[in-house]
Design a protein around this motif. Structure first.
Motif, PDB file in Angstrom:
ATOM      1  N   PRO A   7       0.834  -1.211   0.000  1.00  0.00           N
ATOM      2  CA  PRO A   7       0.000   0.000   0.000  1.00  0.00           C
ATOM      3  C   PRO A   7       0.870   1.263   0.000  1.00  0.00           C
ATOM      4  N   LEU A   8       0.352   2.320  -0.608  1.00  0.00           N
ATOM      5  CA  LEU A   8       1.054   3.599  -0.668  1.00  0.00           C
ATOM      6  C   LEU A   8       0.495   4.518   0.404  1.00  0.00           C
ATOM      7  N   VAL A   9       1.370   5.051   1.260  1.00  0.00           N
ATOM      8  CA  VAL A   9       0.944   5.879   2.393  1.00  0.00           C
ATOM      9  C   VAL A   9       1.330   7.337   2.159  1.00  0.00           C
ATOM     10  N   THR A  10       0.348   8.231   2.314  1.00  0.00           N
ATOM     11  CA  THR A  10       0.567   9.670   2.198  1.00  0.00           C
ATOM     12  C   THR A  10       0.002  10.352   3.438  1.00  0.00           C
ATOM     13  N   GLN A  11       0.736  11.337   3.960  1.00  0.00           N
ATOM     14  CA  GLN A  11       0.273  12.075   5.129  1.00  0.00           C
ATOM     15  C   GLN A  11      -0.247  13.449   4.697  1.00  0.00           C
ATOM     16  N   HIS A  12      -1.384  13.843   5.291  1.00  0.00           N
ATOM     17  CA  HIS A  12      -1.976  15.152   5.013  1.00  0.00           C
ATOM     18  C   HIS A  12      -2.032  15.952   6.314  1.00  0.00           C
ATOM     19  N   GLU A  13      -1.388  17.115   6.324  1.00  0.00           N
ATOM     20  CA  GLU A  13      -1.433  17.995   7.485  1.00  0.00           C
ATOM     21  C   GLU A  13      -2.735  18.784   7.485  1.00  0.00           C
ATOM     22  N   THR A  14      -3.266  19.069   8.669  1.00  0.00           N
ATOM     23  CA  THR A  14      -4.467  19.893   8.808  1.00  0.00           C
ATOM     24  C   THR A  14      -4.220  20.955   9.872  1.00  0.00           C
ATOM     25  N   PHE A  15      -5.173  21.871  10.028  1.00  0.00           N
ATOM     26  CA  PHE A  15      -5.044  22.912  11.051  1.00  0.00           C
ATOM     27  C   PHE A  15      -5.415  22.399  12.437  1.00  0.00           C
ATOM     28  N   ILE A  16      -5.926  21.192  12.536  1.00  0.00           N
ATOM     29  CA  ILE A  16      -6.222  20.601  13.846  1.00  0.00           C
ATOM     30  C   ILE A  16      -4.922  20.190  14.519  1.00  0.00           C
ATOM     31  N   LYS A  17      -4.794  20.513  15.797  1.00  0.00           N
ATOM     32  CA  LYS A  17      -3.579  20.218  16.551  1.00  0.00           C
ATOM     33  C   LYS A  17      -3.886  19.263  17.711  1.00  0.00           C
ATOM     34  N   ALA A  18      -2.823  18.875  18.403  1.00  0.00           N
ATOM     35  CA  ALA A  18      -2.979  17.916  19.500  1.00  0.00           C
ATOM     36  C   ALA A  18      -3.923  18.439  20.580  1.00  0.00           C
ATOM     37  N   LYS A  19      -3.904  19.765  20.836  1.00  0.00           N
ATOM     38  CA  LYS A  19      -4.774  20.329  21.880  1.00  0.00           C
ATOM     39  C   LYS A  19      -6.253  20.213  21.527  1.00  0.00           C
ATOM     40  N   HIS A  20      -6.557  20.089  20.224  1.00  0.00           N
ATOM     41  CA  HIS A  20      -7.951  19.926  19.802  1.00  0.00           C
ATOM     42  C   HIS A  20      -8.388  18.470  19.902  1.00  0.00           C
ATOM     43  N   ASN A  21      -7.449  17.550  19.670  1.00  0.00           N
ATOM     44  CA  ASN A  21      -7.666  16.115  19.835  1.00  0.00           C
ATOM     45  C   ASN A  21      -8.731  15.578  18.876  1.00  0.00           C
ATOM     46  N   ALA A  22      -8.333  15.356  17.634  1.00  0.00           N
ATOM     47  CA  ALA A  22      -9.234  14.780  16.635  1.00  0.00           C
ATOM     48  C   ALA A  22      -9.428  13.297  16.924  1.00  0.00           C
ATOM     49  N   GLU A  23     -10.671  12.878  17.119  1.00  0.00           N
ATOM     50  CA  GLU A  23     -10.929  11.471  17.430  1.00  0.00           C
ATOM     51  C   GLU A  23     -11.907  10.812  16.472  1.00  0.00           C
ATOM     52  N   GLY A  24     -12.823  11.573  15.898  1.00  0.00           N
ATOM     53  CA  GLY A  24     -13.831  10.982  15.028  1.00  0.00           C
ATOM     54  C   GLY A  24     -13.479  11.115  13.562  1.00  0.00           C
ATOM     55  N   LEU A  25     -13.729  10.061  12.791  1.00  0.00           N
ATOM     56  CA  LEU A  25     -13.477  10.091  11.351  1.00  0.00           C
ATOM     57  C   LEU A  25     -14.432   9.133  10.662  1.00  0.00           C
ATOM     58  N   CYS A  26     -15.047   9.599   9.574  1.00  0.00           N
ATOM     59  CA  CYS A  26     -15.891   8.714   8.767  1.00  0.00           C
ATOM     60  C   CYS A  26     -15.931   9.213   7.337  1.00  0.00           C
ATOM     61  N   ALA A  27     -16.377   8.355   6.441  1.00  0.00           N
ATOM     62  CA  ALA A  27     -16.520   8.722   5.035  1.00  0.00           C
ATOM     63  C   ALA A  27     -17.925   9.258   4.771  1.00  0.00           C
ATOM     64  N   ASP A  28     -17.992  10.374   4.070  1.00  0.00           N
ATOM     65  CA  ASP A  28     -19.255  10.929   3.593  1.00  0.00           C
ATOM     66  C   ASP A  28     -19.202  10.855   2.075  1.00  0.00           C
ATOM     67  N   LEU A  29     -19.478   9.664   1.540  1.00  0.00           N
ATOM     68  CA  LEU A  29     -19.281   9.400   0.118  1.00  0.00           C
ATOM     69  C   LEU A  29     -20.223  10.225  -0.753  1.00  0.00           C
ATOM     70  N   LYS A  30     -21.403  10.522  -0.252  1.00  0.00           N
ATOM     71  CA  LYS A  30     -22.377  11.312  -1.016  1.00  0.00           C
ATOM     72  C   LYS A  30     -21.809  12.671  -1.381  1.00  0.00           C
ATOM     73  N   ASN A  31     -20.981  13.228  -0.489  1.00  0.00           N
ATOM     74  CA  ASN A  31     -20.409  14.554  -0.700  1.00  0.00           C
ATOM     75  C   ASN A  31     -18.908  14.518  -0.998  1.00  0.00           C
ATOM     76  N   ASN A  32     -18.384  13.321  -1.272  1.00  0.00           N
ATOM     77  CA  ASN A  32     -16.970  13.145  -1.629  1.00  0.00           C
ATOM     78  C   ASN A  32     -16.042  13.796  -0.602  1.00  0.00           C
ATOM     79  N   ARG A  33     -16.267  13.432   0.657  1.00  0.00           N
ATOM     80  CA  ARG A  33     -15.473  14.019   1.734  1.00  0.00           C
ATOM     81  C   ARG A  33     -15.414  13.068   2.918  1.00  0.00           C
ATOM     82  N   LEU A  34     -14.530  13.389   3.838  1.00  0.00           N
ATOM     83  CA  LEU A  34     -14.479  12.742   5.141  1.00  0.00           C
ATOM     84  C   LEU A  34     -14.993  13.724   6.178  1.00  0.00           C
ATOM     85  N   LEU A  35     -15.580  13.213   7.245  1.00  0.00           N
ATOM     86  CA  LEU A  35     -15.964  14.050   8.370  1.00  0.00           C
ATOM     87  C   LEU A  35     -15.006  13.796   9.530  1.00  0.00           C
ATOM     88  N   VAL A  36     -14.572  14.875  10.161  1.00  0.00           N
ATOM     89  CA  VAL A  36     -13.609  14.809  11.262  1.00  0.00           C
ATOM     90  C   VAL A  36     -14.219  15.511  12.474  1.00  0.00           C
TER      91      VAL A  36
END
Length: 284
Positions: free
Chosen positions: A126-155
């Motif tokens: 598998p090919l692995v790519t990392q994407h940086e976001t404006f969310i930081k450790a202090k915000h603590n991103a925990e939820g992730l799912c696919a929203d295929l209808k809108n071609n996006r992920l929800l965080v």
């Protein structure tokens, strides 16, 4: 000497006060007695290797992809055979919290906002790519799912929201641009009347999303809280609809939500005195 003792005593009391008001103790929420509005239909006790399952998604009707808090590995668990079929390494040790499957690719969210894209995740290389976001450790991103209808992920963020301290935002990661949009697509108002029975020392503890997912038939948004176990349901447009309080003896630390195509709901729990588990749950 007495002055030293007084200073030490005051210091200890200050530390206790800080801990009491800031940490995520379960007694921060006045849950009281409540009727269980759900039924557990099936239970899978997981092997020790999956003691801290923190995110999951269905590969097919029988196989579940899952990640743990501390390992950069996607585990493929078969619900029928009750065995781990495959382990896919994608990164070093870290605090991995969410997983979403999009076709042949998998996405894994680290709590500091770094999103791992694992292309052809079931292949030998598998090919692995990392994407940086404006969310930081202090915000603590925990939820992730696919929203295929809108071609996006929800965080979903668990702790302090990057935009508004009065809400907990759910943000969209565009699968075409590979960028996280700065304005949340949904915002959970922490003073919403639906949380009337949730009593906390800190308003940020009213709702601490540990996972998010979309019901495949209704389009409703399901948001899980692991610290004070509950399940919040939002309408497809983001209005609060219903909150289910979850008994801690059955949901010690609910961290993952997954749906089969027919809408069957599955919730994973980290282990404690009992093994970690996956529960098939029917809401009533």
């Amino acid at each position: 000497m007495n002055k030293i003792v007084v200073v030490i005593t005051i210091g200890i009391l200050a530390i206790v006060a800080i801990v009491y008001f800031t940490l995520d103790f379960p007694f921060n929420m006045d849950r009281g007695d409540f009727t269980e509005e759900y039924k557990i239909e099936e239970r899978w006790d997981l092997p020790n290797r999956l003691e801290e399952i923190s995110g999951m998604d269905f590969v097919d009707e029988d196989r579940m992809a899952a990640v743990q808090d501390e390992e950069g590995i996607i585990f493929i668990y078969n619900l029928s055979s009750k065995e781990i079929e495959q382990e896919i390494e994608f990164g070093k040790s870290g605090d991995y919290e969410g997983l979403a499957i999009v076709g042949k690719d998998a996405f894994v969210m680290r709590s500091d906002g770094v999103l791992f894209e694992i292309q052809n995740y079931l292949s030998d290389k598998p090919l692995v790519t990392q994407h940086e976001t404006f969310i930081k450790a202090k915000h603590n991103a925990e939820g992730l799912c696919a929203d295929l209808k809108n071609n996006r992920l929800l965080v979903a963020v668990k702790d302090r929201d990057p935009v508004n301290n009065d809400t907990k935002g759910i943000y969209a990661f565009d699968l075409e641009t590979k960028q996280l949009q700065e304005k949340p697509v949904f915002a959970i108002q922490l003073d919403d009347e639906i949380f009337t029975n949730v009593k906390t020392k800190n308003k940020l503890r009213v709702m601490m999303p540990s996972e998010v997912n979309i019901h495949p038939e209704t389009g409703e948004i399901y948001v899980l809280d692991a610290k004070n176990p509950k399940l919040l349901i939002l309408t497809p447009t983001g209005e609060t609809k219903k909150v289910y309080l979850l008994k801690e003896d059955k949901f010690y630390q609910p961290e993952g939500i997954a749906f089969r195509k027919n809408g069957s709901l599955f919730i994973s729990n980290e282990g404690h005195s009992d093994p970690a588990n996956i529960l098939k749950v029917e809401l009533q």
